[in-house]
Scaffold this motif. Sequence first.
Motif, PDB file in Angstrom:
ATOM      1  N   UNK A  62       0.807  -1.100   0.031  1.00  0.00           N
ATOM      2  CA  UNK A  62       0.052   0.110   0.081  1.00  0.00           C
ATOM      3  C   UNK A  62       0.799   1.226  -0.106  1.00  0.00           C
ATOM      4  N   UNK A  63       0.239   2.120  -0.515  1.00  0.00           N
ATOM      5  CA  UNK A  63       1.190   3.635  -0.535  1.00  0.00           C
ATOM      6  C   UNK A  63       1.007   4.156   0.803  1.00  0.00           C
ATOM      7  N   UNK A  64       1.661   5.157   1.096  1.00  0.00           N
ATOM      8  CA  UNK A  64       1.752   5.767   2.479  1.00  0.00           C
ATOM      9  C   UNK A  64       0.335   6.116   3.235  1.00  0.00           C
ATOM     10  N   UNK A 101      -1.620   3.199   3.830  1.00  0.00           N
ATOM     11  CA  UNK A 101      -0.677   2.376   4.864  1.00  0.00           C
ATOM     12  C   UNK A 101      -1.244   2.622   6.167  1.00  0.00           C
ATOM     13  N   UNK A 110       7.597   1.715   7.576  1.00  0.00           N
ATOM     14  CA  UNK A 110       8.687   1.921   6.764  1.00  0.00           C
ATOM     15  C   UNK A 110       8.803   3.101   5.930  1.00  0.00           C
ATOM     16  N   UNK A 111       8.474   4.201   6.636  1.00  0.00           N
ATOM     17  CA  UNK A 111       8.290   5.453   6.142  1.00  0.00           C
ATOM     18  C   UNK A 111       9.245   6.525   6.769  1.00  0.00           C
ATOM     19  N   UNK A 123       7.365  11.893   5.803  1.00  0.00           N
ATOM     20  CA  UNK A 123       6.218  11.301   5.152  1.00  0.00           C
ATOM     21  C   UNK A 123       5.045  10.987   5.813  1.00  0.00           C
TER      22      UNK A 123
END
Lengths: 238, 77
Positions: free
Chosen positions: A145-147, A150, A187-188, A192
Amino acid sequence: MTNPLTRKLARFTDLDDEDVAELDRLAADPVERRASADLIREGDRPEDVILLLRGWAHRYKVLPNGDRQIMAYLIPGDLCDPHVFILDRMDHSIGLLSDALVATIPKRAILDVTNRRPAIAKALWWSTLVDEATLRHWLVNIGQRDAYDRIAHLFCEMWERLSEIGLTTGGGFEMPVTQEQLGDTMGLTAVHVNRVLQRMRSEELITLKGRQLVILDMDRMRRVSDFDPRYLHRTRRR
Amino acid sequence: MPRYFFDLSDGFREADALGTDLPGDAHAEVEAIRFLGEVLKHEPERLADGTLRVLVHDEGHTPLWVIAVTSARSDAR
């Protein structure tokens, strides 16, 4: 205060008075611990089982370069872990994210209760399977999934888990996690995470004041992140 | 810790109103590069118009870095 472990396990199975009394005995004599204390570290030999009664903890691992990955959030009613003493050494650490109330359950007490109380033993198996399912969904979340989606998925999940133990008010709950820790979970970069949270605020999807998160539009939050709570297995098998 | 602001621009400027506290400039630069990398991975369409930039500034609005990635058709085609 209702024992949060009882509250959690009672969703899965019918517990009789003696089961409830056994679970209360496991939660007896808790101690206050401060935020950021480690409950157990990677490499430690696990002897007892820790039961979180108040506050949040996290499973984490630190890499040689100092980078950190958070693999799970633990909330009241969670055991770290029901049968951990079977293992020789811990493969990760568990630390507190907030001030907390924790009970330490000796290995013998867990073995004794699970031998004598089949309903409790079965419910603990259920909770272990739910933990594994949750981890699988985190893997999908981080991998695909994108940020924005997610973080939305995580918020839906935490709301769902906390509502189970009575720690939500409407769409709101306390989330004692910094943006940096949220980044280490998802994991960002913290930058972000910050950007996504600003966007969710401006879209009136959430409010966030300090640690108090309110999901203003639960339907939209679930839709954007494709959140389906079935993996938390809260419906009993019939 | 000083606070840094990370605006994102592909022509349209998405301003960072709140900023992020980071240990120092070296850390902020790496953070900006990783941040741009994440946006590129998750929202590749943002590069369709040519260039995506992260503009880093401090609390006094002093610009510190511009990190940019450009997609252009090769003349040799």
